[in-house]
Design a protein around this motif. Structure first.
Motif, PDB file in Angstrom:
ATOM      1  N   ARG A 399      19.954   2.008  44.697  1.00  8.25           N
ATOM      2  CA  ARG A 399      18.663   2.111  45.395  1.00  8.25           C
ATOM      3  C   ARG A 399      17.506   1.810  44.441  1.00  8.25           C
ATOM      4  O   ARG A 399      16.565   1.100  44.792  1.00  8.25           O
ATOM      5  CB  ARG A 399      18.491   3.517  45.990  1.00  8.25           C
ATOM      6  N   ILE A 400      17.582   2.354  43.242  1.00  9.23           N
ATOM      7  CA  ILE A 400      16.508   2.112  42.270  1.00  9.23           C
ATOM      8  C   ILE A 400      16.453   0.630  41.900  1.00  9.23           C
ATOM      9  O   ILE A 400      15.373   0.024  41.849  1.00  9.23           O
ATOM     10  CB  ILE A 400      16.722   2.983  41.012  1.00  9.23           C
ATOM     11  N   ASP A 401      17.624   0.032  41.634  1.00  7.45           N
ATOM     12  CA  ASP A 401      17.660  -1.388  41.266  1.00  7.45           C
ATOM     13  C   ASP A 401      17.101  -2.264  42.382  1.00  7.45           C
ATOM     14  O   ASP A 401      16.329  -3.192  42.133  1.00  7.45           O
ATOM     15  CB  ASP A 401      19.095  -1.818  40.947  1.00  7.45           C
ATOM     16  N   MET A 402      17.489  -1.971  43.617  1.00  4.69           N
ATOM     17  CA  MET A 402      17.043  -2.806  44.734  1.00  4.69           C
ATOM     18  C   MET A 402      15.556  -2.618  45.020  1.00  4.69           C
ATOM     19  O   MET A 402      14.864  -3.555  45.429  1.00  4.69           O
ATOM     20  CB  MET A 402      17.878  -2.509  45.973  1.00  4.69           C
ATOM     21  N   GLY A 406      15.008  -5.951  43.559  1.00  4.24           N
ATOM     22  CA  GLY A 406      15.578  -6.650  44.716  1.00  4.24           C
ATOM     23  C   GLY A 406      17.040  -6.990  44.553  1.00  4.24           C
ATOM     24  O   GLY A 406      17.661  -7.513  45.483  1.00  4.24           O
ATOM     25  N   PHE A 407      17.628  -6.674  43.392  1.00  2.89           N
ATOM     26  CA  PHE A 407      19.035  -6.998  43.134  1.00  2.89           C
ATOM     27  C   PHE A 407      19.847  -5.714  43.033  1.00  2.89           C
ATOM     28  O   PHE A 407      19.437  -4.754  42.370  1.00  2.89           O
ATOM     29  CB  PHE A 407      19.181  -7.790  41.832  1.00  2.89           C
ATOM     30  N   ARG A 408      21.000  -5.715  43.652  1.00  4.20           N
ATOM     31  CA  ARG A 408      21.887  -4.562  43.569  1.00  4.20           C
ATOM     32  C   ARG A 408      22.870  -4.695  42.415  1.00  4.20           C
ATOM     33  O   ARG A 408      23.608  -3.761  42.115  1.00  4.20           O
ATOM     34  CB  ARG A 408      22.655  -4.397  44.887  1.00  4.20           C
ATOM     35  N   THR A 409      22.933  -5.868  41.794  1.00  5.72           N
ATOM     36  CA  THR A 409      23.831  -6.124  40.667  1.00  5.72           C
ATOM     37  C   THR A 409      23.043  -6.081  39.358  1.00  5.72           C
ATOM     38  O   THR A 409      21.821  -6.228  39.353  1.00  5.72           O
ATOM     39  CB  THR A 409      24.507  -7.495  40.821  1.00  5.72           C
ATOM     40  N   PRO A 410      23.726  -5.902  38.212  1.00  5.33           N
ATOM     41  CA  PRO A 410      23.010  -5.808  36.931  1.00  5.33           C
ATOM     42  C   PRO A 410      22.195  -7.052  36.595  1.00  5.33           C
ATOM     43  O   PRO A 410      21.155  -6.952  35.952  1.00  5.33           O
ATOM     44  CB  PRO A 410      24.138  -5.608  35.912  1.00  5.33           C
TER      45      PRO A 410
END
Length: 777
Positions: A399-402, A406-410
């Motif tokens: 959630r924090i990354d997205m 905007g990306f759910r991957t590293p």
């Protein structure tokens, strides 16, 4: 529980994911570490002082300063969380440094006072001892506070994470500084006795005297000092006989450590293991509701078969909200895991013979259960479903990354350009190329123009033959296929709309859509294929727009490699294999974007902080050379920080940088204390006219270094041993905190070792050439 009574029969509410468990576990883990640290530091102080009345002063300082720090925390609205408690945790050993130095100096003065026949008031002796070291103690604590300035300047995600740590560390140190000049002297002045009690029974008097009076040892007769003298005297004499060679070797060690630093991996933040997995597979666009359900059920069954998994809860599609625009092609499955202690065992060299208590110790260094990474690797291998691209993360982290990137991957790549078809083409090329880069677990390029649409194109001539209008055809499409609200049912306060359209079996395939009937003017019905062309076409399912240009995303999940090194290799691979058309550009995002932002900010702030520390040290020492001498502790400490991180296979991250920033202040403090004792010994020799040749200067330096090794060792050991419970921890939140403390532990070790060996050599050369030699001449 409160809602059970209102539920219909046979219905129950089941918790699928509860974050409060993670919060409670992390807070409980840090609270236990705090308590352990306090006990360890207290024992270290007792061991090195070997004098209970003196030891009680710094021991009392620890809980009082920690508790007082919670008062401003409360009024400033700083909550108890991993970072705020961690700020206190990494300060425990430092809180008592000022009290240790003051108590140690008072102990030394009182010991001499006893030897000289107890002339004068011992209260005045203690006061003079406090005044002698008070300025250095104050400035050393001030330097530690200023050294944390870069943390306060952090913004965005890293600022929210580490600002509470900086506040609580500064607050606890501020309280310790206040106590060092208020409570600590008061305790010494009010409750410490110099004359023993003589009441009966004798055993009561003996216990009382050991606690309230104690025995004052001369430095030569102190049990701990005698051991330390034997260990340090010969090395110190050796370096003073070869000062230039010692300095050259120290510089060589620093230079050798530079390449090791560049071998360290780079990442934004070490992962906080949440104890839960979020599985986010992605398929190509156009997945139907039915197929999405089948696929999700298959994935859930596979994951639930693993013994470490408690529950699996999958979701496809999105709720009726604009904050979660997830298509059916992007699923989310929350996987709740058992506690790591219940995971499958892994054979270790001690597994067959060690008793349980010994296994509990050894598993801190050699875990005997499969790791989180190993479990994810097994799940990923079991879920290699054709058409699926896997991505593995954790719920809070995702959630924090997205939200931030905007990306759910590293790692992610934004392709910016003017044509969605070209953007999709470039993304597909990157998929093929990046799959060959070592460390790529999965890569998926959005089909920016790959959405599927059913087009109904009216045939105007045919419509005229049947007496129909375009509006007639569109009304049929809207009602029969899209669904039309025909009424609303009223059930008490509830309202439900009733929609009418063809059943799924009559509209799920293209040939079925072509047989949808359109009523004509004369009451007959004709298939829609006679009055309109029904085709499937491609187009953008969702249009992204960034910086005034169209955008497409490439999601990259990595395993076994750090983000920084992976991006370096991936960039080189793309530059070699793909030529971007004019007007198209790439932006590397995900955690990498955060990492670059932090690096650029620290490039500016850390030099400013070093200058401020230099100014503060100069205000204390009134000497440029002494200030430079103290600042040498910084490169000395970086050596240990780099090597320990290299041995533990830790990456350079914002957490590691926070540890190094905290280390700068600690280094300056230990350097100030070392210089203080050298100056005290030098000035004493000068007053007694014992600086008439090189040998006498050497003995004065040895006296300041060797004879005061115990208080210096005590301050460093109190800080280092206070950090050991965090380094040894395996609980929730330990992964992040270990990255903060590892640079501090490694840096303290090497900076102290070099201060013991290099500082005396530099001090000796400086005093000889600047003061003693010219005076003799």
């Amino acid at each position: 529980e409160s809602m059970k009574a209102s539920l219909p029969s046979g219905v129950e509410i089941v918790t699928t994911y509860d974050r409060s468990e993670l919060i409670d576990q992390s807070i409980d883990n840090l609270k236990s570490e705090l308590l352990t640290e306090m006990i360890i530091v207290s024992l270290v102080i007792l061991f090195f002082l070997w004098h209970i009345p003196s030891a009680l002063v710094p021991i009392i300082t620890i809980p009082v300063s920690v508790l007082l720090a919670f008062i401003p925390m409360y009024y400033w609205g700083i909550s108890s969380n991993i970072m705020s408690l961690a700020g206190i945790a990494i300060s425990i050993g430092v809180l008592v440094d000022g009290a240790i130095v003051e108590v140690e100096n008072a102990y030394k003065k009182l010991e001499r006072w006893q030897e000289e026949g107890q002339k004068g008031d011992f209260h005045q002796i203690r006061l003079e001892a406090l005044q002698e070291v008070g300025p250095s103690v104050f400035f050393s604590l001030l330097v530690i506070a200023v050294s944390f300035l870069p943390v306060f300047t952090l913004v965005d995600q890293e600022g929210r994470l580490f600002t509470p740590l900086a506040y609580t560390k500064t607050l606890s140190l501020a309280m310790a500084a206040i106590l060092a000049v208020t409570l600590d002297p008061a305790v010494r002045m009010l409750f410490t006795r110099m004359h023993p009690f003589s009441f009966r029974p004798r055993w009561t008097a003996k216990i009382t005297n050991s606690v309230l009076v104690g025995k004052y040892y001369s430095e030569e007769k102190h049990p701990i000092s005698k051991i330390l003298f034997k260990l340090y005297d010969k090395p110190c004499r050796f370096v003073l006989r070869h000062p230039k060679s010692t300095i050259a070797i120290a510089l060589l060690i620093i230079l050798v450590s530079v390449p090791v630093y560049f071998k360290l991996g780079r990442e934004f933040m070490p992962p906080l293991n949440e104890g839960t997995i979020l599985y986010m597979p992605t398929t190509l666009p156009g997945l139907s509701v039915t197929e999405a359900q089948k696929l999700m059920e298959l994935e859930d069954r596979v994951m639930k078969s693993f013994p470490e998994v408690v529950t699996v809860f999958g979701k496809a599609g999105r709720a009726d909200t604009s904050t979660d625009p997830a298509p059916f092609s992007m699923m989310e499955t929350t996987v709740i895991l058992k506690p790591p202690s219940q995971w499958r065992a892994k054979e270790r060299w001690y597994s067959s013979w060690a008793p349980d208590w010994l296994k509990g110790i050894l598993r801190h260094a050699w875990p005997d259960r499969i790791s989180w990474d190993e479990l994810v690797a097994e799940l990923d291998k079991a879920l290699q479903i054709p058409g699926n691209t896997n991505a593995w993360t954790m719920p809070i982290k995702a959630r924090i990354d997205m939200l931030t990137t905007g990306f759910r991957t590293p790692v992610g790549i934004k392709i910016l350009g003017s044509d969605l078809n070209k953007i999709q083409e470039l993304g597909e090329q990157m998929e093929k190329v990046l799959n060959k880069v070592p460390g790529t677990r999965s890569v998926f390029a959005e089909r920016a123009a790959g959405g599927f649409f059913v087009d109904f194109v009216p045939k105007r001539e045919a419509l005229a033959q049947y007496g129909l209008t375009i509006d007639d055809v569109q009304m049929t499409i809207m009602a029969a296929i899209g669904g039309e609200t025909i009424t609303t049912t009223i059930e008490g306060r509830e309202r439900y709309s009733v929609n009418l359209r063809y059943a799924r079996d009559y509209r799920s395939e293209l040939d079925q859509l072509q047989r949808v009937l359109v009523p004509t003017m004369n009451g007959t019905q004709v298939p829609i294929s006679l009055v309109a062309d029904v085709t499937i076409s491609n187009g953008p399912a969702m249009i992204r727009d960034e910086n005034g240009m169209l955008a497409g995303y490439v999601f990259i999940d990595i395993a076994g490699r750090d983000v920084g090194t992976y991006v370096d290799d991936a960039r080189k691979t793309i530059d070699k294999s793909i030529t971007l058309p004019t007007g198209y550009s790439l932006i590397w995002s995900g955690q990498y974007e955060n990492m670059i932002r932090v690096r650029e900010r620290l490039k500016l702030i850390i030099p400013i902080t070093i200058v401020l520390i230099f100014i503060l040290l100069y205000m204390n020492t009134k000497s440029t050379f002494k200030t430079f001498l103290v600042m040498l502790a910084v490169p000395f400490s970086v050596v240990g920080a780099v090597w320990l991180m290299y041995l533990l296979d830790y990456n350079v991250s914002i957490a590691a940088w926070v540890g190094m920033i905290a280390l700068m202040g600690l280094d300056a403090e230990t350097g100030v204390f070392m210089l203080l004792f050298l100056d005290l010994s030098y000035n004493e020799a000068k007053e007694n006219n014992r600086l008439n040749n090189k040998e006498e200067l050497r003995e004065a330096v040895i006296h300041g270094a060797v004879k005061r090794i115990r208080p210096k060792m005590m301050t460093v050991c109190a800080t280092a041993m206070g950090l050991m419970p965090i380094m040894w921890s395996m609980g929730t939140g330990a992964d992040v905190m270990k990255r903060v403390t590892a640079p501090m532990v490694g840096g303290l070790a090497t900076s102290f070792l070099m201060e013991l060996l290099v500082y005396p050599a530099i001090y000796f050369l400086w005093k000889w050439h600047k003061e003693v030699k010219p005076h003799i001449a």
